[in-house]
Design an enzyme around this catalytic site. Structure first.
Site, short mmCIF file in Angstrom:
data_model
loop_
_atom_site.label_atom_id
_atom_site.label_comp_id
_atom_site.label_asym_id
_atom_site.label_seq_id
_atom_site.Cartn_x
_atom_site.Cartn_y
_atom_site.Cartn_z
CG ASP A 126 -22.21 16.36 0.65
OD1 ASP A 126 -21.33 16.66 -0.17
OD2 ASP A 126 -22.32 15.23 1.15
CG ASP B 260 -22.60 6.51 -4.93
OD1 ASP B 260 -21.44 6.93 -4.79
OD2 ASP B 260 -23.53 7.22 -5.32
#
Length: 241
Positions: free
Chosen positions: A10, A131
């Protein structure tokens, strides 16, 4: 059945980071994204899950860092690119950079017609990131609600989505174990493949996910567990065989 593992890199403000529950400002800095990615490739990774957090949160982008990783490592590893892919320009840039697969998140909720068109055009090179908080989807960097999980899946299934990347937001970066019930519910309701993301903290978590392989959970993203050295990638790959 074996489980494909995707170590995550990330990227925020040019650095490899991990977030807690996807919250901006909760970063732990792990240094160079390229070095992180190279570490996982050299340890045996066949896939990398590469995320541009700035693009996801709308605070800029890290295209140069991502391009370097794809350019230098793309012939040795498959790269799944995620974060901020929500229109033709960002999707084309990701695919042209050499990503094997692109993960679409927010756009799938905000622009279903566009999402349907790119799924039709690119097939299994496009995955949709779901998500989730409870059974509600989180949108745009996890800061807003985006509708009911199963209603959204029903639409995406109807337009031929081939893969969902399922993250329980409450679990992500918390090392508290994956949400096996959520993964089971999603996998049982779709013919698409499912990638598990969030909460994996020990090798037994991978064993539990692997048991879902027969209903379509064929892969798992590893983040904080690797960076915090809960186990090594080699150990995880051995379990995943």
């Amino acid at each position: 059945m074996s489980l494909t593992l995707l170590p995550a890199v990330d990227v925020r403000d040019g650095k490899a980071v991990r977030l807690r529950q996807g919250e901006s400002g909760s970063e732990t800095d792990y240094g160079s994204p390229f070095e992180a990615a190279r570490t996982w490739v050299e340890a045996g990774a066949e896939w990398i899950h590469l995320v541009d957090l700035d693009a996801a949160f709308g605070t800029g982008n890290n295209r140069d860092q991502l391009r370097e990783i794809v350019h230098e490592l793309g012939d040795r590893v498959n790269i799944e690119l995620s974060g901020g892919v929500r229109d033709d320009a960002s999707l084309d840039a990701a695919l042209e950079a050499g990503a094997a697969r692109v993960n679409i998140g927010t756009a799938a909720l905000e622009n279903p017609d566009w999402t349907a068109s790119v799924i039709k055009k690119y097939g299994d090179r496009v995955a949709v990131g779901l998500d989730v908080r409870g059974h509600t989807l989180a949108a745009r960097g996890w800061t807003r609600e985006g509708g009911d999980l199963f209603e959204t899946m029903k639409f995406l299934d109807s337009v031929g989505c081939s893969r969902y990347v399922v993250t329980d937001v409450a679990k992500d970066g918390m090392m508290s174990g994956p949400n096996i019930q959520l993964l089971s519910e999603v996998a049982e309701r779709t013919d698409a493949k499912v990638t598990a993301s969030g909460g994996i903290s020990k090798l037994d978590d991978l064993r539990a996910i692997k048991e879902l392989a027969e209903i379509g959970v064929d892969s798992a993203i590893l983040g904080k567990s690797l960076y915090a050295r809960a186990f090594t990638l080699q150990e995880a790959l051995e379990v995943a065989k």
